[in-house]
Design a protein around this motif. Structure first.
Motif, PDB file in Angstrom:
ATOM      1  N   ILE A  61     -85.757  32.064  18.360  1.00  0.00           N
ATOM      2  CA  ILE A  61     -85.237  33.375  18.798  1.00  0.00           C
ATOM      3  C   ILE A  61     -84.872  33.303  20.285  1.00  0.00           C
ATOM      4  N   ALA A  62     -85.720  32.601  21.065  1.00  0.00           N
ATOM      5  CA  ALA A  62     -85.431  32.455  22.510  1.00  0.00           C
ATOM      6  C   ALA A  62     -84.108  31.721  22.705  1.00  0.00           C
TER       7      ALA A  62
ATOM      8  N   THR B  36     -94.717  38.899  22.024  1.00  0.00           N
ATOM      9  CA  THR B  36     -95.283  40.258  22.012  1.00  0.00           C
ATOM     10  C   THR B  36     -94.598  41.098  20.932  1.00  0.00           C
ATOM     11  N   ALA B  37     -93.277  40.948  20.787  1.00  0.00           N
ATOM     12  CA  ALA B  37     -92.556  41.710  19.758  1.00  0.00           C
ATOM     13  C   ALA B  37     -93.056  41.326  18.360  1.00  0.00           C
ATOM     14  N   LEU B  38     -93.322  40.027  18.155  1.00  0.00           N
ATOM     15  CA  LEU B  38     -93.852  39.599  16.847  1.00  0.00           C
ATOM     16  C   LEU B  38     -95.273  40.138  16.640  1.00  0.00           C
TER      17      LEU B  38
ATOM     18  N   ARG C 198    -101.357  45.292  16.274  1.00  0.00           N
ATOM     19  CA  ARG C 198    -100.815  44.840  17.574  1.00  0.00           C
ATOM     20  C   ARG C 198    -101.238  43.425  17.953  1.00  0.00           C
ATOM     21  N   ARG C 199    -101.357  42.561  16.977  1.00  0.00           N
ATOM     22  CA  ARG C 199    -101.614  41.153  17.262  1.00  0.00           C
ATOM     23  C   ARG C 199    -101.169  40.326  16.067  1.00  0.00           C
ATOM     24  N   LEU C 200    -101.089  39.011  16.283  1.00  0.00           N
ATOM     25  CA  LEU C 200    -100.804  38.126  15.152  1.00  0.00           C
ATOM     26  C   LEU C 200    -102.031  38.039  14.247  1.00  0.00           C
ATOM     27  N   ILE C 201    -101.774  37.771  12.978  1.00  0.00           N
ATOM     28  CA  ILE C 201    -102.852  37.496  12.013  1.00  0.00           C
ATOM     29  C   ILE C 201    -103.368  36.079  12.318  1.00  0.00           C
TER      30      ILE C 201
ATOM     31  N   LYS D  62     -83.814  35.468  25.385  1.00  0.00           N
ATOM     32  CA  LYS D  62     -84.959  36.304  25.804  1.00  0.00           C
ATOM     33  C   LYS D  62     -86.145  35.439  26.203  1.00  0.00           C
ATOM     34  N   ASP D  63     -87.062  36.017  26.971  1.00  0.00           N
ATOM     35  CA  ASP D  63     -88.279  35.357  27.428  1.00  0.00           C
ATOM     36  C   ASP D  63     -89.234  35.141  26.225  1.00  0.00           C
ATOM     37  N   ARG D  64     -89.852  33.948  26.152  1.00  0.00           N
ATOM     38  CA  ARG D  64     -90.726  33.621  25.017  1.00  0.00           C
ATOM     39  C   ARG D  64     -91.913  34.579  24.893  1.00  0.00           C
ATOM     40  N   ALA D  65     -92.496  34.955  26.048  1.00  0.00           N
ATOM     41  CA  ALA D  65     -93.661  35.851  26.003  1.00  0.00           C
ATOM     42  C   ALA D  65     -93.264  37.217  25.438  1.00  0.00           C
ATOM     43  N   GLU D  66     -92.067  37.661  25.816  1.00  0.00           N
ATOM     44  CA  GLU D  66     -91.567  38.959  25.320  1.00  0.00           C
ATOM     45  C   GLU D  66     -91.352  38.899  23.800  1.00  0.00           C
TER      46      GLU D  66
END
Ligand SMILES: NC(=O)c1ccc[n+]([C@@H]2O[C@H](COP(=O)([O-])OP(=O)(O)OC[C@H]3O[C@@H](n4cnc5c(N)ncnc54)[C@H](OP(=O)(O)O)[C@@H]3O)[C@@H](O)[C@H]2O)c1
Length: 251
Positions: free
Chosen positions: A194-195, A207-209, A216-219, A200-204
């Motif tokens: 996606i980056a 966070t969206a994922l 509000r977090r990954l499984i 887009k920034d990887r951290a952003e």
């Protein structure tokens, strides 16, 4: 607990490696398969109990047949089959090639079908078996830019339901686990792709994922493995596609 002969596909990293570790820690014999022999050996070396490290491409029918035969020669028939190997091609449908389409169906749908077909006769003969497919929430809802993956995961849930209905009287259960976005190398790969596509920034992006899950977090891979454990333990849960996504898809 009766020690069982388990086969986990896609066991060299991510969700599959955690499932293999959990089955081993529970006292089962665990055969692991994936293409990358070195990574697979690293995972097998950390297991506490008996293991077989059997590199193979799950889309190669002869190689998969050989994996089953090797387990049978060493321990006897596969009793717990975890169909976890998978991957996603992410691109808009209009740009998807025929090869990509067929490749996704081959890996995520046809390979699980062939492995189930290979495992079922011995399971029904012994009146006991557990088959668990790692599907996805993409098996329950439409996901943009993931048309072939989504179609293949919907398909494998249909396959699981048909197998569960067919085997209900035999002592063999068949279920699917449907995770949201899990913290694994696959998701890291998505962030990178996606980056590259959007700049887009990887951290952003990460966070969206994370925010795709209402929690509000990954499984975690352990949270997926919890449901695999449940499916292995229960004789009454069959034909289910159990969602592990922090509440995004309520079904
Ligand atoms: N990560 C997520 O957010 C997520 C969400 C929902 C569902 N899932 C599903 O969960 C499963 C595991 O995902 P993961 O995140 O753990 O992925 P991962 O970290 O990329 O691991 C995938 C595993 O599958 C193996 N594999 C891939 N293609 C293979 C092939 N042709 N033959 C044999 N093994 C193959 C890989 O090993 P080699 O490359 O060495 O073969 C690896 O061991 C997949 O079915 C995926 O669709 C993942």
């Amino acid at each position: 607990m009766t020690p069982r002969n388990c086969l986990v596909t896609g066991a060299s990293r991510g969700i599959g490696s955690v499932i293999a570790g959990r089955l081993s820690a529970a006292g089962h014999r665990v055969a692991l398969t994936a293409r990358g022999a070195d990574q697979l050996a690293e995972v097998a070396a950390k297991l506490s109990g008996p293991s077989l490290c059997l590199p193979a491409d799950v889309t190669d029918p002869a190689a998969v047949d050989n994996v089953f035969s090797t387990v049978e020669d060493a321990w006897g028939p596969v009793e717990v089959l975890v169909l976890n190997a998978g991957a996603a091609v992410a691109k808009p449908m209009a740009k998807l090639t025929d090869d990509e389409w067929y490749g996704q169906l081959e890996l995520n749908l046809t390979a699980p079908f062939r492995a189930m077909r290979r495992a079922i006769p011995a399971m029904t003969r012994s009146n006991w078996g557990r088959i668990v497919v790692i599907a996805s929430i993409a098996g329950k809802i439409g996901e943009p830019n993931l048309s072939a993956y989504t179609a293949s995961k919907h398909g494998v849930i249909g396959l699981m339901r048909a197998a569960a209905a067919e085997l209900a009287k035999t002592g063999v259960t068949v279920n699917a686990v449907c995770p949201g976005y899990v913290d694994t190398p696959m998701t890291d790969g998505w962030v990178g792709k996606i980056a590259a596509r959007t700049g887009k920034d990887r951290a952003e992006i990460r966070t969206a994922l994370e925010h795709k899950q209402p929690i509000r977090r990954l499984i975690t891979a352990d949270e997926v493995a919890d449901v695999v454990d449940l499916c292995v333990a229960s004789a009454a849960i069959t034909g289910q596609a159990i969602t592990v996504d922090g509440g995004a898809v309520q079904s």
